[in-house]
Design a protein around this motif. Structure first.
Motif, short mmCIF file in Angstrom:
data_model
loop_
_atom_site.label_atom_id
_atom_site.label_comp_id
_atom_site.label_asym_id
_atom_site.label_seq_id
_atom_site.Cartn_x
_atom_site.Cartn_y
_atom_site.Cartn_z
N GLN A 60 62.98 35.17 33.23
CA GLN A 60 63.06 35.33 34.69
C GLN A 60 64.48 35.20 35.23
N ASN A 63 66.38 38.18 36.44
CA ASN A 63 65.80 38.95 37.56
C ASN A 63 65.93 38.26 38.92
N THR A 64 66.52 37.07 38.93
CA THR A 64 66.61 36.33 40.19
C THR A 64 67.64 36.95 41.13
N HIS A 217 58.79 29.08 31.94
CA HIS A 217 58.35 29.72 33.18
C HIS A 217 56.90 29.31 33.46
N GLN A 233 50.77 33.50 39.97
CA GLN A 233 52.10 34.11 39.93
C GLN A 233 52.21 35.23 40.96
N ARG A 235 54.79 38.63 42.25
CA ARG A 235 55.90 39.53 41.92
C ARG A 235 56.60 39.98 43.18
N ALA A 308 60.80 40.63 39.90
CA ALA A 308 60.83 39.25 39.44
C ALA A 308 59.44 38.65 39.54
N GLN A 309 59.21 37.60 38.78
CA GLN A 309 57.90 36.95 38.79
C GLN A 309 58.10 35.45 39.06
N ASP A 310 57.28 34.90 39.95
CA ASP A 310 57.42 33.49 40.32
C ASP A 310 56.09 32.76 40.20
N ASP A 471 54.92 38.84 30.13
CA ASP A 471 54.96 37.54 30.82
C ASP A 471 53.80 36.65 30.39
#
Ligand code: FES
Length: 484
Positions: A60, A63-64, A217, A233, A235, A308-310, A471
């Motif tokens: 990740q 991609n931040t 992550h 999560q 995106r 990005a994925q959070d 992911d």
């Protein structure tokens, strides 16, 4: 497509684990949280290794948008209301201290990582939001953050108002990572497959460690911990547009379709389109960003796009600390929401203090062992509801007979002998077929046309159109099948 950070950095090759290894602390995951934890532990003379399934920073971190800020959307008024002043203050102080730590480490180790001190702004174009913004200013001030309400910004449109936090920062995350990794023991292309007690079983050998830190992550172990039941999560999407005047700060819109802005030299990173992972079957996220970019910056030239994925927790506070009650020597750093820069630093500070048995005044607030009924139950119920829905979800089917008509570059789901099969037609007309049953806990995957990936709405695992895992928390690739 590669992010701008990948294109403007180069990392040394750290090599892979060769056989078995014994150490005091082992960090699983070579992103910002894992590397910073390793860095702090090494500073405290704890023998530490870091393993990374890919290359460091290639999860990740690459991609931040790399905003180093304690301004985590409209959080402080909510924290005051849900947790009271003491805990809200701890949250604010931990994140402010994280900014100070970056400033210090950059001055010592990472002079060329484009670190810049700038204000952060939360803005709205809707006049009805002014009271909410003003309330957030008052909450932040009460908690010791230098904050003010303003209508002056350098955004390319008028705003109704904005909350300004001074003394925040932005940087180049991979340049920073490279600088602080130089003297650490890192093994890349070394995948942790299982963790048993004090042993990590990897595809290259077994690591024995007194302390094990999960900085992957999303934790890939289902039990203990059960993180899949208490996180989901999301995106979001970014465009890099060159030839744009520099902004005076970092911006985030609080409205439903609010956009994120930050500059990197003469490039603007325009972000938005956030959605729960697995819920973007209509696509069009990049298209919307492109329309906005040409409206705001007609002379700008797109030089990149990525997503990005959070990980989102039940109460909006990251899970940092002891992994579970039954594993006293396992630690976890996850659930940073959209705020991975300060979240990574806070987790490195807390976990290194826990391991070296130093007092840390924030550890209780972030402890994964906490449970706060008022703020957690509603979201827990919603997460479980999503999981049930995900398992029983009816796939949106395209007819197998229509497959010949499927346009190139498109994907969808067909039913074959009672099974749902995900299909994708590449630019040469070749069809790739995968099972759309998520190998994590069996939910129905959804096609994401913006990323050409298969995404899970339950806990956010993702796979490319060939079925390769992108992911966590799933650990294996999708089953594939030949299409006749
Ligand atoms: Fe859990 Fe897919 S990520 S079922």
């Amino acid at each position: 497509m590669e992010s701008i950070w990948i294109k403007t950095s180069s990392q040394p090759d750290y090599g892979t684990l060769q056989g078995n290894y014994s150490t005091e602390a082992a960090v699983i995951g070579g992103g910002l949280a894992g590397i910073l934890t390793g860095y702090f532990l090494q500073q405290s003379n704890v023998k530490t290794i870091i393993i990374e399934a890919d290359e460091i920073g290639h999860g990740q971190t690459k991609n931040t948008t790399a905003k180093i800020t304690s301004q985590h959307n409209l959080i402080y008024n909510k924290l005051l209301e849900n947790f009271g002043k003491k805990k809200a203050e701890q949250y604010a102080m931990a994140n402010q201290q994280a900014i100070d730590q970056y400033r210090y480490i950059v001055s010592k180790e990472a002079g060329d990582c484009f670190f810049e001190e700038l204000p952060a702004y939360l803005y709205s174009t809707n006049h009805q939001d002014i009271p909410v913004l003003e309330k957030e200013v008052r909450a932040a001030e009460k908690l010791g953050i230098l904050s003010m309400f303003t209508k002056n910004t350098t955004l390319p449109f008028e705003v109704a108002g904005a909350v300004k936090f001074s003394n925040q920062a932005q940087f180049h995350p991979l340049r920073f990572l490279e600088a602080i990794s130089r003297n650490l023991t890192v093994f890349e292309h070394t995948r942790a497959e299982k963790v048993e007690g004090n042993r990590i079983l990897t595809d290259k050998g077994i690591i024995t460690a007194k302390h094990i830190i999960f900085a992957t992550h999303f934790p890939f172990i289902n039990a203990p911990g059960y993180y899949f039941a208490r996180m989901h999560q999301e995106r979001s999407y970014v465009l890099a547009v060159e030839g744009v005047p520099k902004l005076d700060g970092m911006y985030l819109g609080i409205e439903d379709k609010g956009l994120s802005f930050r500059s990197f030299n003469n490039v603007i990173l325009l972000g938005g389109g956030s959605h729960r992972t697995g819920e973007n079957s209509a696509g069009g996220k990049y298209k919307t960003l492109r329309e906005k970019a040409s409206e705001f910056y007609p002379k700008g030239i797109e030089i990149g796009h990525w997503s990005a994925q959070d990980c989102m927790t039940l109460d909006g506070i990251p899970y940092i600390g002891q992994f579970s009650r039954s594993t006293p020597n396992w630690y976890v750093a996850t659930g940073f929401g959209k705020w991975g820069m300060t979240g990574s630093m806070v987790s490195a500070m807390i976990i290194s203090d826990l391991i070296t048995e130093r007092e840390n005044s924030y550890s209780e607030l972030f402890s994964p062992l906490r449970f706060t009924p008022s703020s957690s139950v509603k979201n827990l119920t919603s997460n479980l509801g999503q999981a049930v829905k995900g398992i029983s979800r009816q796939a949106l089917l395209i007819s197998a007979t229509d497959l010949d008509d499927l346009p190139v570059g498109h994907g969808g789901i067909i039913k074959k002998e009672g099974e749902n099969i995900g299909v994708y037609k590449d630019e040469n007309g070749r069809i790739y077929s995968v099972s759309t049953k998520c190998p994590h806990l069996g939910c129905q995957l959804e096609w994401n046309p913006d990323e050409k990936s298969w995404d899970c709405p339950c806990h956010g695992s993702r796979f490319d159109y060939k079925g390769n895992i992108l992911d966590n928390p799933a650990q294996i690739n999708l089953e594939t099948s030949e299409h006749e």
